[in-house]
Scaffold this motif. Structure first.
Motif, PDB file in Angstrom:
ATOM      1  N   THR B 112       0.825  -1.196   0.000  1.00  0.00           N
ATOM      2  CA  THR B 112       0.000   0.000   0.000  1.00  0.00           C
ATOM      3  C   THR B 112       0.865   1.254   0.000  1.00  0.00           C
ATOM      4  O   THR B 112       1.840   1.331   0.744  1.00  0.00           O
ATOM      5  CB  THR B 112      -0.887   0.021   1.266  1.00  0.00           C
TER       6      THR B 112
ATOM      7  N   ALA C  69       9.350   6.132  11.977  1.00  0.00           N
ATOM      8  CA  ALA C  69      10.123   6.786  10.926  1.00  0.00           C
ATOM      9  C   ALA C  69      11.040   5.834  10.171  1.00  0.00           C
ATOM     10  O   ALA C  69      11.545   6.181   9.098  1.00  0.00           O
ATOM     11  CB  ALA C  69      10.948   7.917  11.532  1.00  0.00           C
ATOM     12  N   GLY C  72      10.709   5.024   6.305  1.00  0.00           N
ATOM     13  CA  GLY C  72      10.981   6.204   5.499  1.00  0.00           C
ATOM     14  C   GLY C  72      12.467   6.542   5.457  1.00  0.00           C
ATOM     15  O   GLY C  72      12.985   6.969   4.423  1.00  0.00           O
ATOM     16  N   LEU C  98       0.640   3.201  11.011  1.00  0.00           N
ATOM     17  CA  LEU C  98       0.093   3.018   9.665  1.00  0.00           C
ATOM     18  C   LEU C  98       0.117   4.333   8.891  1.00  0.00           C
ATOM     19  O   LEU C  98       0.556   4.385   7.730  1.00  0.00           O
ATOM     20  CB  LEU C  98      -1.343   2.486   9.752  1.00  0.00           C
ATOM     21  N   LEU C  99      -0.332   5.408   9.531  1.00  0.00           N
ATOM     22  CA  LEU C  99      -0.352   6.698   8.837  1.00  0.00           C
ATOM     23  C   LEU C  99       1.064   7.202   8.580  1.00  0.00           C
ATOM     24  O   LEU C  99       1.362   7.730   7.513  1.00  0.00           O
ATOM     25  CB  LEU C  99      -1.166   7.721   9.634  1.00  0.00           C
ATOM     26  N   SER C 100       1.950   7.053   9.570  1.00  0.00           N
ATOM     27  CA  SER C 100       3.323   7.528   9.382  1.00  0.00           C
ATOM     28  C   SER C 100       3.992   6.827   8.210  1.00  0.00           C
ATOM     29  O   SER C 100       4.740   7.439   7.450  1.00  0.00           O
ATOM     30  CB  SER C 100       4.154   7.264  10.645  1.00  0.00           C
ATOM     31  N   ILE C 101       3.739   5.548   8.075  1.00  0.00           N
ATOM     32  CA  ILE C 101       4.440   4.767   7.048  1.00  0.00           C
ATOM     33  C   ILE C 101       3.768   4.921   5.691  1.00  0.00           C
ATOM     34  O   ILE C 101       4.431   5.047   4.657  1.00  0.00           O
ATOM     35  CB  ILE C 101       4.511   3.288   7.472  1.00  0.00           C
ATOM     36  N   ALA C 102       2.448   4.920   5.675  1.00  0.00           N
ATOM     37  CA  ALA C 102       1.752   4.982   4.382  1.00  0.00           C
ATOM     38  C   ALA C 102       1.836   6.367   3.745  1.00  0.00           C
ATOM     39  O   ALA C 102       1.972   6.485   2.533  1.00  0.00           O
ATOM     40  CB  ALA C 102       0.287   4.583   4.549  1.00  0.00           C
ATOM     41  N   GLN C 103       1.774   7.401   4.560  1.00  0.00           N
ATOM     42  CA  GLN C 103       1.606   8.748   4.011  1.00  0.00           C
ATOM     43  C   GLN C 103       2.943   9.414   3.655  1.00  0.00           C
ATOM     44  O   GLN C 103       3.141  10.611   3.918  1.00  0.00           O
ATOM     45  CB  GLN C 103       0.820   9.601   5.007  1.00  0.00           C
ATOM     46  N   MET C 104       3.843   8.639   3.028  1.00  0.00           N
ATOM     47  CA  MET C 104       5.132   9.195   2.613  1.00  0.00           C
ATOM     48  C   MET C 104       4.945  10.291   1.563  1.00  0.00           C
ATOM     49  O   MET C 104       4.007  10.245   0.767  1.00  0.00           O
ATOM     50  CB  MET C 104       6.005   8.074   2.040  1.00  0.00           C
ATOM     51  N   VAL C 110       7.244   4.035   0.082  1.00  0.00           N
ATOM     52  CA  VAL C 110       7.361   2.878   0.975  1.00  0.00           C
ATOM     53  C   VAL C 110       6.156   1.983   0.701  1.00  0.00           C
ATOM     54  O   VAL C 110       5.042   2.486   0.517  1.00  0.00           O
ATOM     55  CB  VAL C 110       7.395   3.300   2.455  1.00  0.00           C
ATOM     56  N   THR C 112       3.604  -0.242   2.206  1.00  0.00           N
ATOM     57  CA  THR C 112       3.063  -0.522   3.530  1.00  0.00           C
ATOM     58  C   THR C 112       2.225  -1.790   3.509  1.00  0.00           C
ATOM     59  O   THR C 112       1.414  -1.987   2.611  1.00  0.00           O
ATOM     60  CB  THR C 112       2.166   0.647   3.985  1.00  0.00           C
TER      61      THR C 112
ATOM     62  N   HIS E  39      13.232  13.232   3.725  1.00  0.00           N
ATOM     63  CA  HIS E  39      13.278  12.068   2.835  1.00  0.00           C
ATOM     64  C   HIS E  39      13.983  12.345   1.516  1.00  0.00           C
ATOM     65  O   HIS E  39      14.539  11.437   0.913  1.00  0.00           O
ATOM     66  CB  HIS E  39      11.846  11.580   2.568  1.00  0.00           C
ATOM     67  N   SER E 100       2.340  11.285  13.823  1.00  0.00           N
ATOM     68  CA  SER E 100       3.754  11.025  13.533  1.00  0.00           C
ATOM     69  C   SER E 100       4.657  11.849  14.443  1.00  0.00           C
ATOM     70  O   SER E 100       5.691  11.373  14.912  1.00  0.00           O
ATOM     71  CB  SER E 100       4.078  11.392  12.080  1.00  0.00           C
TER      72      SER E 100
END
Lengths: 166, 166, 166, 166, 166, 166, 166, 166
Positions: B112, C69, C72, C98-104, C110, C112, E39, E100
């Motif tokens: 995702t 983090a 990322g 989930l939000l930290s990782i998905a919302q790159m 990334v 997810t 990033h 985050s």
């Protein structure tokens, strides 16, 4: 001939989905139960849904957690009414399943009940089938009256004993 | 021969999914784009996924909103890596799609990216294919350097003009 | 030579991340595992990511909770594909991770997987590496068939025993 | 005689609920539409539900936003199947209505569709009534085929024109 | 010499982060502003944080949206106090950034202010520096009194004009 | 003389807030601890905050759950920097407190740390006071190095023992 | 003498809070309106609440957004019933204010109405005061009947015109 | 004669709602308690609310979980002030009930307290009735003073024993 077709993706869903079969038993509605996964056995699941009507199924109840694609797969492969039961899985208290099941795209409806609401799934199936089944309608009315009577009994006990001794 | 297979459920997804094709164009990666719905044309979609490898597809990018079953369907019918792009639909800012796509059951993975993150979907596809494609790896490195350089130019402009005049 | 590089920020992540190594073991994929923190040992982590390809790593799996983090950071220092596994930490059932990782941000992808989805992280890594590894592709197909067969066995048991006795 | 009974709490719900009546028109299903509020005209609403079957109503569609008690009131006063359509109101994108409608107590089921999903509400009503109406079943099958065909036409247009010119 | 070091990942953050520089201007606090991405330019960002104290920076304000790793990177590379400003990005009203930034692992603190709260970020920086700067403490006290006086003036106007004519 | 003023609304907050005092002990920072409620003893709390500076307090740490008004009250009655620690209470995993504390109105800043993040609250206080205290800065650097060294030791143990035996 | 004391933190709250004063006007209930901030003018606000009863106030309506401490401050300084109106501010559709106001600690109650629900705040105040005011009770009954009659008129119009022409 | 009418939908709500009756006992306020369900015994519930005033009820406290229609039903059938207590049910920590109860439509107010906040529900009822009951006002003032004194005693114990020995 089975009238309700119940499907779930894993045997770990049985403890919750048993609420549906017990309710159907109480209402004397026949049913079949199947484990088949939208993601692990997609062809089996598609076939199951496509052939449901021919097996005599009138309503489908699909229980699924997390990504919860199963009810939507059912709705995609048959014109039968599909009731989706969002199940709690490993996170978010079932919100993931609730959104996955409720937010179907326009054109392919699923009837969502509450999280872990297998009993209401069975009652919704019964309401649907009662349209053309007067005996079932009677069963439903009796069930509703029994429910009301349980509430009234609890209230009577409360009036007698008070909050402290209830 | 197309290396990336992009699929989306509706032409209303094109404005966001175009970010993916533009990124792939920039990286000189070939692709095919298909509209097929997990719920409205389930057999087409299953066939599309099942035959993707034979068409030369190495990575799938599936964009979907709301119930967002499309990436999971892809992952169920092929062993290719499937990247899911959760799209904002009519409610919840894409949270419904994010949960539907991310919370796949153990055993059937989907990768995702962020909400409306079609560009990152394309870059993830490129990272995956770069493993066996040195030229692409060079393109990715250059892209990363270009990105860094854009950030540095913006900073240089800020140092020159200050916040007020930027 | 290790093909998958697994990184996590703390040894408290091991119970969940072990699902990844067990899956990789089952698929006969070699891997390295490292504890290094994005915030407590940032230079070590940056070096780890920067030098991953030279150590033979083809895919990175980074497990992280809360602010999360780590995936990322990995994606920032290498062009390898990075799979992020959001872990439940002390609140919000993993939604923070989930939000930290998905919302790159656009430009640094990334991949997810679901909350605590280390097993799917491993399977996604396998799907990625299977592109250029026919033996692995066979392993994945067998794994998929085994999964399907487990579902079918459960269903057979259910048909035999019914809901009550399952 | 009307087969579907549509109820909503306010005329401000008409723009969304019209999706239901248009869908029913297309499927040639007769319906009645009523404005009555669970909180402002509770007795009227109770009477409406209680007498629905006698008016020939077979399925109820109740649209409601925010606190969204209307579908539950319907389900409390009749054994007919009640479909609840959660409507966006002034906050939370319809999440308040979705939870109010989906999370009915065990014993009193409501079939929830997606936020603002009036069209799917109508299709669910049609699926329910098609059980005992072969003509309607044919209409539903045709509708499903038409939907699929629209998806395929969009795809054909995309293949011809590409993403840029679509 | 600059006392406050402001950093943001993109020039698209300037419209919100300008609230911080305007507040610092009003309080006559010197500052530097830098665009550098956690990033896209991770080494620049690490260097920026590592060398901040040597440049005379006493407090860092880092604005970031979505995955919002920037404040945490700052806190990882310096012992200076880092204030994180979660910015609204393309989804979730800034909840992704808030989680985050706030949910940092034990051991590496970030001081989070509200979503888009750049002005409060500047005031927090001022409160921090006022410990060893009596003049600044006076400025802060005056600012607080000015704020109170504005509230009182608004109330006076309301008393005079009433709600209708305000 | 106490440098950090810790305040919490109830003795039920002590188990979490003890993480703050233990961290301060480790860093050899003096502190006072007070129980006073924003809602049950509002005047005491206002006085406590107003007189904090005169008691030698340089930084305030306020822990609060649910409605969590305490940090804001602190910030309203003093110009000292106030660090807010959102505590889990009886619902929502601390999200209520996180939003109450983080979303302060422009003009009155509170520095929020993560849910139950009392340890980070203490470290943030230390970072703030280290500006004018070289010895404390040394302590913080040592603490950071110790943290990094613990991570490296865990990694060494993992390399030696592997995942299975860790 | 004013019976309802309305307070809000900023003049930006007037457009929503006007719904309260208009409703009170319609019910012929006298009121005072004050702008005073829990965080910017805390002493004024405390005094305002403490002296409310002496000014003849019987019920307080406090509107507040975001951190939304105002209703709780009111409840802390007086035994009068305080109605809290959570207002939408710059994020989260008012969820921050709703949680801040509703989740008061045991012992200090606030009566929360819906987001931006100033009109219902006024009606709740009226219901409270109607206990000892028969005239007001009559006004409320008439208001309820008027509401019902508006719903019925809308329904009559719908029956006449149908959905298309409404 | 009972002054507070407490209603709940099920005897499973008693453990939480007992906090209300204990608080009322402490304040020497008379009350009646009834179990009646908005969905299972809708007519009983409507009658209960409609006749509440005639039974001498001055304020209603309605506790409900999940879909939580009970407080709204109360408010629809009487002009008495209705206090709604959202109860945690089987999911979402009471957020479903909080939104159902708080987000009432304009015109029909419910006074919502926090999740499981039965004690505050009782105190709010007391504040409402204290308007015309000087003795009760005295009881409330004493209760507030007792609360404050408990906080101060806890603080005294903390000052004596410190954090470690508390």
């Amino acid at each position: 001939m089975s009238k309700v077709g119940i499907i779930m993706g894993s045997d770990s869903d049985i403890p919750v989905m048993k609420d549906a079969t017990e309710m159907l038993d109480e209402l004397q509605i026949s049913y079949e139960v199947t484990i088949s996964s939208a993601h692990r056995t997609p062809d089996d699941t598609a076939d199951w849904a496509r052939e449901a009507r021919d097996r005599g199924v009138e309503v489908i109840i699909a229980g699924a957690g997390a990504s919860a694609a199963l009810p939507g797969v059912g709705a995609a492969y048959t014109e039968l009414p599909v009731i989706g039961v969002p199940l709690k899985a490993w996170a978010f208290d079932g919100m993931d399943a609730l959104l996955s099941i409720a937010q179907m795209p326009p054109g392919v409806p699923v009837a969502t009940v509450g999280v872990n609401g297998a009993k209401n799934g069975a009652l919704m199936a019964a309401r649907i089938m009662a349209a053309s089944d007067e005996g079932l309608r009677d069963h439903l009315r009796e069930y509703g009256e029994k429910q009301a009577s349980v509430v009234r009994q609890k209230n009577a006990r409360l009036q007698e004993n008070g909050m402290g001794e209830y």
